[in-house]
Design a protein around this motif. Structure first.
Motif, short mmCIF file in Angstrom:
data_model
loop_
_atom_site.label_atom_id
_atom_site.label_comp_id
_atom_site.label_asym_id
_atom_site.label_seq_id
_atom_site.Cartn_x
_atom_site.Cartn_y
_atom_site.Cartn_z
N TYR A 91 57.15 8.68 -56.37
CA TYR A 91 57.99 8.70 -57.46
C TYR A 91 57.93 8.52 -58.53
CZ TYR A 91 61.42 8.31 -53.40
OH TYR A 91 61.80 8.67 -51.70
N ARG A 92 58.71 9.82 -59.28
CA ARG A 92 57.73 9.61 -60.73
C ARG A 92 58.89 9.07 -61.50
NH1 ARG A 92 54.89 12.68 -57.80
NH2 ARG A 92 52.46 12.77 -58.04
N ILE A 93 60.23 10.03 -61.64
CA ILE A 93 61.95 9.30 -61.90
C ILE A 93 62.37 8.41 -61.09
CG2 ILE A 93 61.48 10.50 -64.02
CD1 ILE A 93 63.18 12.86 -62.09
N ALA A 94 63.50 8.38 -60.88
CA ALA A 94 64.51 7.08 -60.23
C ALA A 94 65.25 8.51 -60.00
CB ALA A 94 65.16 6.30 -61.18
N TYR A 95 64.91 9.51 -60.27
CA TYR A 95 66.48 10.85 -59.58
C TYR A 95 65.94 12.51 -58.82
CZ TYR A 95 65.87 12.49 -64.48
OH TYR A 95 65.46 12.97 -65.53
N GLY A 96 65.24 12.87 -58.81
CA GLY A 96 64.38 13.79 -59.01
C GLY A 96 62.96 13.87 -58.99
N ASP A 97 62.10 14.46 -59.13
CA ASP A 97 60.91 15.13 -58.49
C ASP A 97 60.12 14.27 -60.26
OD1 ASP A 97 60.84 16.58 -55.95
OD2 ASP A 97 61.85 18.12 -57.02
N GLY A 98 60.48 15.32 -60.80
CA GLY A 98 59.10 14.26 -62.26
C GLY A 98 58.06 15.38 -62.11
N GLY A 99 57.04 15.21 -62.78
CA GLY A 99 55.82 15.44 -63.10
C GLY A 99 55.31 16.95 -62.80
N GLU A 100 54.36 17.11 -62.42
CA GLU A 100 53.92 18.97 -62.93
C GLU A 100 54.31 19.41 -62.19
OE1 GLU A 100 53.49 20.17 -66.02
OE2 GLU A 100 53.61 17.83 -66.45
N ALA A 101 54.38 21.09 -61.82
CA ALA A 101 54.83 21.66 -60.94
C ALA A 101 53.89 21.34 -59.45
CB ALA A 101 54.07 22.86 -60.77
N THR A 102 52.55 20.99 -59.65
CA THR A 102 51.39 20.48 -58.62
C THR A 102 52.59 19.14 -58.11
OG1 THR A 102 49.74 20.65 -59.54
CG2 THR A 102 50.13 22.56 -58.66
N ASP A 103 52.75 18.29 -58.47
CA ASP A 103 53.66 16.75 -58.33
C ASP A 103 53.91 17.09 -57.39
OD1 ASP A 103 50.97 15.88 -59.99
OD2 ASP A 103 52.27 16.12 -61.74
N PHE A 104 53.54 16.69 -56.04
CA PHE A 104 54.71 16.79 -55.22
C PHE A 104 55.80 15.37 -54.99
CE2 PHE A 104 51.40 20.16 -53.50
CZ PHE A 104 52.56 21.33 -54.08
N THR A 105 56.66 15.02 -54.38
CA THR A 105 57.26 14.16 -54.43
C THR A 105 57.03 13.15 -52.50
OG1 THR A 105 58.62 14.33 -55.67
CG2 THR A 105 59.49 12.74 -54.36
N THR A 106 57.07 13.91 -51.67
CA THR A 106 57.73 13.62 -50.69
C THR A 106 57.46 14.79 -49.17
OG1 THR A 106 59.10 12.34 -49.10
CG2 THR A 106 60.29 13.65 -50.45
#
Length: 301
Positions: A178-193
């Motif tokens: 996680y990069r932010i509390a409510y969504g994805d955040g980061g760059e296009a290639t920064d995957f979350t889950t």
């Protein structure tokens, strides 16, 4: 040269041979869906029943709010009075872009109601408000949190995001960051889950009775304290259209251009509970159709 009378017979034979070379439709296979990644799991055990690319890292949009809510509920489990605390909406929180609960700077929301503001209308503003509210009582970020979530710009929220990542590690969500509390955040290639990690999170979060109540709610009304005194009533409606049907009772939608349309859903039929995660569906309509088709196929097996 072939006699004219034999030409139709030869043509029919060629068509028959070509058809014989083609595979037959597999009527037992899962339905064709638009989702790029999906997983069907048993609601009690979490056992995988069917899947397509369930371990592919992806953006997953507002499904991150499930972890935000889970962190808050874990804190409340240790100290129940947390649910009655009032969260002040800062200028930063009120100005959060994207889907929101229409919270204004200076207003206050009770934590218990804030969970509805976070999960029903998918309030990005409430996600940041929770992160700021709980940040001072949580540990500093370490290696579990990416550098982009530890900048000066995130100084009022980074401990909360770090707690989301620590909780993901504790649950065994090995492909989640996680990069932010409510969504994805980061760059296009920064995957979350991944779809599999979202099943893990769903099982953990559902152990909280309040989580199950919140995500099954179609509409919630709450008293919001105003900066100058007094109150107003907020009304939040759930973005999960599956709740219009009696079989479904959660969990969370997610939508961004990079993630596509995402949905974590739970439902039961004839005593059989399922979790269905669909990531990267092509439209709002496709997201709910994908999920329903996977539920109905699994229930009908």
């Amino acid at each position: 040269m072939m006699p004219p009378l034999l030409r139709p017979i030869f043509a029919m034979s060629a068509i028959t041979l070509a058809a014989a070379d083609k595979p037959a439709e597999d009527l037992a296979a899962p339905p064709v869906v638009t989702a790029k990644s999906w997983l069907i799991a048993d609601l009690d055990s979490g056992r995988e029943l069917a899947a397509h690319l369930p371990d592919e890292p992806r953006k997953a949009a507002s499904t991150a709010k499930m972890m935000c809510a889970f962190v808050v509920l874990e804190l409340a489990q240790k100290e129940p009075a947390v649910l009655d605390e009032w969260v002040s909406i800062s200028k930063l929180a009120a100005g959060t872009a994207g889907s929101n609960a229409e919270l204004q700077e200076g207003e206050q929301v009770r934590v218990r109601d804030g969970l509805y503001a976070l999960m029903l209308p998918s309030g990005n503003d409430m996600g940041n408000a929770f992160a700021e509210h709980f940040h001072p009582r949580l540990a500093l970020p370490g290696e579990e949190t990416p550098a982009s979530a530890k900048t000066a710009a995130s100084a009022t929220r980074r401990n909360f995001v770090a707690e989301m990542n620590r909780t993901a590690q504790r649950l065994g969500m090995k492909a989640t960051t996680y990069r932010i509390a409510y969504g994805d955040g980061g760059e296009a290639t920064d995957f979350t889950t991944t779809a599999r990690d979202l099943v893990t999170l769903t099982l953990a979060a559902r152990r909280h009775t309040l989580f199950r109540e919140v995500v099954a709610t179609l509409e919630h009304r709450a008293a919001i304290r105003l900066p100058a005194g007094g109150e107003r009533e907020a009304v939040w409606k759930n973005t999960n259209e599956l709740l219009q049907f009696a079989n479904y009772d959660g969990v969370k939608t997610g939508t961004t251009p990079s993630a596509g349309r995402c949905l974590v859903a739970t439902g039961s039929h004839a005593g059989r509970g399922l979790i269905v995660v669909t990531l990267g569906s092509t439209s709002d309509e496709a997201r709910f159709a994908d999920s329903r088709n996977l539920f109905r196929w699994a229930w009908g097996r």
